[in-house]
Design an enzyme around this catalytic site. Sequence first.
Site, PDB file in Angstrom:
ATOM      1  N   SER A 257      31.564  43.448  40.074  1.00  0.00           N
ATOM      2  CA  SER A 257      32.815  44.058  39.596  1.00  0.00           C
ATOM      3  C   SER A 257      33.925  43.077  39.239  1.00  0.00           C
ATOM      4  O   SER A 257      34.956  43.484  38.704  1.00  0.00           O
ATOM      5  CB  SER A 257      33.340  45.059  40.642  1.00  0.00           C
ATOM      6  OG  SER A 257      33.700  44.404  41.837  1.00  0.00           O
ATOM      7  N   LYS A 302      40.428  49.623  45.596  1.00  0.00           N
ATOM      8  CA  LYS A 302      40.859  48.419  44.880  1.00  0.00           C
ATOM      9  C   LYS A 302      42.304  48.530  44.400  1.00  0.00           C
ATOM     10  O   LYS A 302      43.048  47.545  44.423  1.00  0.00           O
ATOM     11  CB  LYS A 302      39.910  48.148  43.716  1.00  0.00           C
ATOM     12  CG  LYS A 302      38.526  47.731  44.190  1.00  0.00           C
ATOM     13  CD  LYS A 302      37.607  47.323  43.061  1.00  0.00           C
ATOM     14  CE  LYS A 302      36.286  46.806  43.629  1.00  0.00           C
ATOM     15  NZ  LYS A 302      35.373  46.309  42.599  1.00  0.00           N
TER      16      LYS A 302
END
EC number: 3.4.21.53
Length: 365
Positions: A257, A302
């Site tokens: 990611s 996140k």
Amino acid sequence: MPRRTATMLASTLMLIALLCAGVLIPVPYAEMSPGPTVNTLGTHDGEPVLQITGRKTYQADGNLNMTTVRVTSADFRMNLVEAVYGWLDHDTKVVPHDTLYPKGTTEEQSTQQNAEEFSQSQESAKVAALKELGIPVKSWVIVSTVVKGSPAEGRLHAGDVIKAVDGAAVKQPSDVAELVTKHRPGQNVVFTVIPAKEQAAAEKAHKTATKTQDVTLTTTTSADSGAKRAIVGISAGTDHTFPFTIDIKLADVGGPSAGLMFALGIYDKLTPGSLTGGKFVAGTGTIDDNGTVGPIGGIEMKTVGARDKGAQYFLTPADNCAAAAKDTPSGLRLVKVRTIGDALDALKDIRSGNTAALPQCTTKG
């Protein structure tokens, strides 16, 4: 003993029994929470995250932070009390254990997979950034993995360069499966390869490997849940040679990611000026060799982690926008991106102050 006292004692004992059961009884869940964020333009553990040699680089200001998610390990067994606490905590997320670790996955296998995905994301980030800059990158198709017990075991090896299958030139990884599955199980297929050792020696000498060999394999039947087809037991990937050295120094991180933020950091260091204009930008997203940004897991964690560190803007994969927009941390602006080009355009608007032009995430995407 008075009835009131007896009732209170029984209730207390029952509560203690329930608490003990809650602590002792495992439940099939895992927990996700915000992990560390690291500025790809800065340092980590005392050394630059991005180290580029053999090419002129430029000072970059501001933040281009990659973000992470902290998850419980594959062999951790959560109890009921921990699960309830996680459900009540706004900044954590409790999910079914199999969501993070498919049944039968060991801690070692999970760690290995994350490491491989992280390594591949770094390679793709380098390729995407250099392509965006118009800097040529040499690429070729390789044997990425060989399945144990398959026809390819001991005949093909990780790192072998696949030049052709049955005489047909291989240009991209998907060509390999397409050519193999033209056969019926039990038929022979011929791979023309440059052995990994030959390729490595040529790269070290800054030469082009040309010595090939033919390897004949007998196909077998696929054993997965899809349609039955001929296979030889390998996965194909892509390897690259870069015109200068780009090292990404970041330990204890896994998964794919961070690809987008690595690519932007590399681009920033190779170009004059600052992509962020000194602003604090964080983000996430996988990236492929062509610069396409893909979705990731744990987006809600996140964004929380990024805002806690001071991020003002968050570059968000388009496919994660709906989930991220449902609970955006106060003061954080989500910016929708589909490609590295979108991200660069957004950063241009951010540093110029033209934030009204930024593509926004909504609960619809």
